[in-house]
Design a protein around this motif. Structure first.
Motif, PDB file in Angstrom:
ATOM      1  N   ILE A  61       1.046  -1.104   0.080  1.00  0.00           N
ATOM      2  CA  ILE A  61       0.051   0.002  -0.085  1.00  0.00           C
ATOM      3  C   ILE A  61       0.892   1.313   0.050  1.00  0.00           C
ATOM      4  CG2 ILE A  61      -1.741   1.425   1.336  1.00  0.00           C
ATOM      5  CD1 ILE A  61      -2.644  -1.431   2.383  1.00  0.00           C
ATOM      6  N   LEU A  62       0.466   2.096  -0.831  1.00  0.00           N
ATOM      7  CA  LEU A  62       1.406   3.515  -0.992  1.00  0.00           C
ATOM      8  C   LEU A  62       0.400   4.612  -0.670  1.00  0.00           C
ATOM      9  CD1 LEU A  62       3.798   5.474  -1.871  1.00  0.00           C
ATOM     10  CD2 LEU A  62       2.957   5.072  -4.180  1.00  0.00           C
ATOM     11  N   HIS A  63       0.745   5.277   0.327  1.00  0.00           N
ATOM     12  CA  HIS A  63      -0.345   6.460   0.815  1.00  0.00           C
ATOM     13  C   HIS A  63       0.587   7.703   1.154  1.00  0.00           C
ATOM     14  CE1 HIS A  63       0.437   5.946   5.099  1.00  0.00           C
ATOM     15  NE2 HIS A  63       0.445   4.737   4.953  1.00  0.00           N
ATOM     16  N   ASP A  64      -0.315   8.866   1.121  1.00  0.00           N
ATOM     17  CA  ASP A  64       0.410   9.907   1.279  1.00  0.00           C
ATOM     18  C   ASP A  64       0.124  10.388   2.959  1.00  0.00           C
ATOM     19  OD1 ASP A  64      -2.166  10.935   1.337  1.00  0.00           O
ATOM     20  OD2 ASP A  64      -1.759  12.102  -0.503  1.00  0.00           O
ATOM     21  N   PRO A  66       2.284  13.699  -6.569  1.00  0.00           N
ATOM     22  CA  PRO A  66       2.644  15.027  -6.062  1.00  0.00           C
ATOM     23  C   PRO A  66       3.463  15.125  -5.072  1.00  0.00           C
ATOM     24  CG  PRO A  66       0.367  14.446  -5.483  1.00  0.00           C
ATOM     25  CD  PRO A  66       0.940  13.191  -6.257  1.00  0.00           C
ATOM     26  N   SER A  67       4.048  16.253  -5.067  1.00  0.00           N
ATOM     27  CA  SER A  67       5.272  16.473  -4.112  1.00  0.00           C
ATOM     28  C   SER A  67       4.595  16.196  -2.525  1.00  0.00           C
ATOM     29  CB  SER A  67       5.908  18.019  -3.790  1.00  0.00           C
ATOM     30  OG  SER A  67       6.558  18.097  -5.187  1.00  0.00           O
ATOM     31  N   GLY A  68       5.640  15.511  -1.652  1.00  0.00           N
ATOM     32  CA  GLY A  68       4.866  15.347  -0.374  1.00  0.00           C
ATOM     33  C   GLY A  68       5.655  14.032   0.329  1.00  0.00           C
ATOM     34  N   ALA A  69       5.230  13.838   1.381  1.00  0.00           N
ATOM     35  CA  ALA A  69       5.698  12.634   2.482  1.00  0.00           C
ATOM     36  C   ALA A  69       4.894  11.468   1.787  1.00  0.00           C
ATOM     37  CB  ALA A  69       5.920  12.922   3.373  1.00  0.00           C
ATOM     38  N   VAL A  89       8.552  12.702  -1.960  1.00  0.00           N
ATOM     39  CA  VAL A  89       8.684  12.903  -3.622  1.00  0.00           C
ATOM     40  C   VAL A  89       8.895  14.428  -3.551  1.00  0.00           C
ATOM     41  CG1 VAL A  89       7.399  13.182  -5.509  1.00  0.00           C
ATOM     42  CG2 VAL A  89       7.234  11.190  -4.249  1.00  0.00           C
ATOM     43  N   ARG A  90       9.817  14.957  -4.584  1.00  0.00           N
ATOM     44  CA  ARG A  90       9.960  16.467  -4.708  1.00  0.00           C
ATOM     45  C   ARG A  90       9.855  16.642  -6.316  1.00  0.00           C
ATOM     46  NH1 ARG A  90      14.957  17.712  -0.800  1.00  0.00           N
ATOM     47  NH2 ARG A  90      13.814  17.901   1.209  1.00  0.00           N
ATOM     48  N   SER A  91       8.664  16.633  -6.668  1.00  0.00           N
ATOM     49  CA  SER A  91       8.322  16.620  -8.230  1.00  0.00           C
ATOM     50  C   SER A  91       8.646  17.914  -8.749  1.00  0.00           C
ATOM     51  CB  SER A  91       6.754  16.573  -8.057  1.00  0.00           C
ATOM     52  OG  SER A  91       6.479  16.487  -9.491  1.00  0.00           O
ATOM     53  N   THR A  92       9.311  17.796  -9.734  1.00  0.00           N
ATOM     54  CA  THR A  92       9.852  18.985 -10.457  1.00  0.00           C
ATOM     55  C   THR A  92       8.698  19.936 -11.608  1.00  0.00           C
ATOM     56  OG1 THR A  92      10.478  17.681 -12.396  1.00  0.00           O
ATOM     57  CG2 THR A  92      11.995  18.237 -10.719  1.00  0.00           C
TER      58      THR A  92
END
Length: 197
Positions: A62-65, A92-95, A118-121
């Motif tokens: 499971i992948l969650h923000d 999206p950027s975030g933990a 994630v640090r999205s450009t």
């Protein structure tokens, strides 16, 4: 003689009870590596890759923000010690946290978490729609539910693999002792009768 047999049986039963729970517990498989790695900072993510120390089954990934939105896509695929889970859409950027659970090769469930960022450009990247982001309870929970029964079954098989030979040896030893005792008594009986005559 009878008390010696009883003591031997009690000792063997104690050894079996001590060894059986300990042997499978020492063999739990562990996570060797992951992509993304724990506490990593990534630009984006297309799929999650987990590698374990041995062959695993019934994986759940499971992948969650931080808000609890889920981003896994479909069911995870296990191939020997490797598990791969696709990611739904650009993140999206975030933990984020990857929560995983597998059934170890010894039949025991093992689980853990991998936090990463994630640090999205890309600017203005929107999260995928809820229907795509969350596969729903039936998809996410099906492997976990299926995993609980085989885990108990494989654990039982593992215990019998270790315990059955030990129990058989104890039973054979007792039967041999009793057989020898009875044979000695039978051999002594005719001699005693002959001496009386």
């Amino acid at each position: 003689m009878r008390s010696l047999i009883i003591r031997t049986l009690l000792l063997c039963a104690s050894v079996v009870l001590l060894v059986l729970p300990a042997a499978p517990a020492l063999a739990h498989d562990s996570l060797k590596s992951s992509s993304p790695a724990k506490n990593a900072v990534v630009d984006g993510l297309d799929q999650i890759e987990l590698e374990f120390s041995a062959h695993v089954s019934f994986p759940v990934v499971i992948l969650h923000d931080a808000a609890g939105r889920r981003y896994e896509s479909g069911a995870p695929r296990a191939d020997g010690p490797k598990v791969v889970e696709k990611v739904a859409g650009p993140l999206p950027s975030g933990a984020y946290v990857i929560a995983w659970r597998i059934v170890s090769s010894d039949g025991h469930p093992v689980e853990g978490e991998i936090p990463f960022t994630v640090r999205s450009t890309a600017t203005g990247a929107a999260p995928p729609p809820p229907a795509t982001a969350t596969p729903g309870p039936s998809t996410a929970n099906a492997p976990a539910t299926g995993g609980s029964a085989p885990a108990a079954s494989e654990q039982g098989v593992s215990a019998w693999v270790w315990g059955a030979p030990i129990v058989l040896v104890v039973i054979l030893a007792v039967l041999l002792l009793l057989g020898r005792r009875k044979g000695a008594q039978d051999a002594a009986s005719p001699d005693a009768a002959a001496e009386d005559d």
